[in-house]
Scaffold this motif. Structure first.
Motif: not given
Length: 263
Positions: A100-113, A121-127, A132-140
């Motif tokens: 099941g899905s335990k890991l969630k992803r959220e975009p980092k504000d202001g980084t999407m291009q 087509g096109g390219i989308i990039s950002g951070e 996990v359990n609503g707490q950020p554990v990693e950034v990429a």
């Protein structure tokens, strides 16, 4: 110039003005059409990107798979390269969605291009953050190439890199040496055993069973590790002395350490 010459030149000037007007009108129309086309593809990629991550966060493998090209390639700085749609589906099924899905992803504000690639087509990039359990554990960081396949925009190349613990993004504050000294001493926990806390110029050092880690001040009573998403909160007793450390990993209480007093 004779009167006859002036009269004859008028139709020529009119034709010239009309020609210039048509050229300018065409250029403006072409420019507006290009601008509209760019806006359309940018908005389409933005929408399809959202569809993908909504599916990712719920482990909707079918919806995710429908957004990949058949020859999709996924490059990951820790897991290497995955080639082809079937291989990527299998990787997601056995990894991210195994239980099941335990890991969630959220975009980092202001980084999407988003950038258009004409005819491709096109390219989308950002951070983005992973939680996990609503707490950020990693950034990429990420870069996704969207291309047309059978008239539909799909992801063809995915790059996921610069993964690091979320806590390493936390900015350390400055505490005085007197403040840092108030945390030093020996503590003990059921799992960790005996722990020594000593101060240094930028924060604290924790030593336990041959393990050593630097702790950096996040606030006047909480410290963090840069290598992992672990925080150390020092709690005072009624007399105002730091007597307990609450150790939290990914926002969850992992251990409590009590100060050892010399007899």
């Amino acid at each position: 110039m004779s009167k006859t010459q002036k009269i004859n030149s008028t139709p020529h000037l009119n034709r010239l003005m009309i020609t210039l007007f048509l050229i300018i009108s065409y250029q403006l129309a072409f420019s507006q059409a290009q601008s509209t086309a760019t806006r359309n593809i940018v908005e389409t990629i933005r929408e399809r990107d959202k569809q993908f991550w909504d599916a990712y966060n719920t482990c909707d493998l079918e919806s995710m798979s429908n957004l990949f090209t058949k020859d999709v390639e996924f490059y990951h700085d820790k897991n290497g390269k995955t080639s082809g749609l079937e291989a990527l589906k299998k990787s997601l099924e056995q990894g991210l969605c195994a239980n099941g899905s335990k890991l969630k992803r959220e975009p980092k504000d202001g980084t999407m291009q988003i950038f258009e690639l004409k005819g491709i087509g096109g390219i989308i990039s950002g951070e983005h953050y992973f939680l996990v359990n609503g707490q950020p554990v990693e950034v990429a960081r990420f870069n996704h190439l969207w291309v047309y396949e059978n008239g539909m925009l799909k992801m063809s190349r995915l790059l996921s890199y610069d993964h690091k613990p979320f806590s390493s993004e936390t900015q350390a504050i400055i505490l005085s040496q007197e403040q840092l000294q108030s945390f030093t001493g020996h503590y003990q926990g059921q799992q960790t055993g005996k722990v020594e806390i000593i101060s240094h110029s930028e924060g604290l050092t924790l030593k336990a069973n041959g393990f050593e880690a630097n702790l950096y001040p996040k606030s006047e009573d909480t410290f963090f590790m840069k290598e992992r998403n672990i925080t150390f909160s020092f709690l005072k007793d009624k007399e105002g002395t730091f007597e307990k450390i609450q150790v939290k990993e990914n926002g969850q209480l992992a251990e409590e350490l009590l100060r050892i007093h010399k007899e």
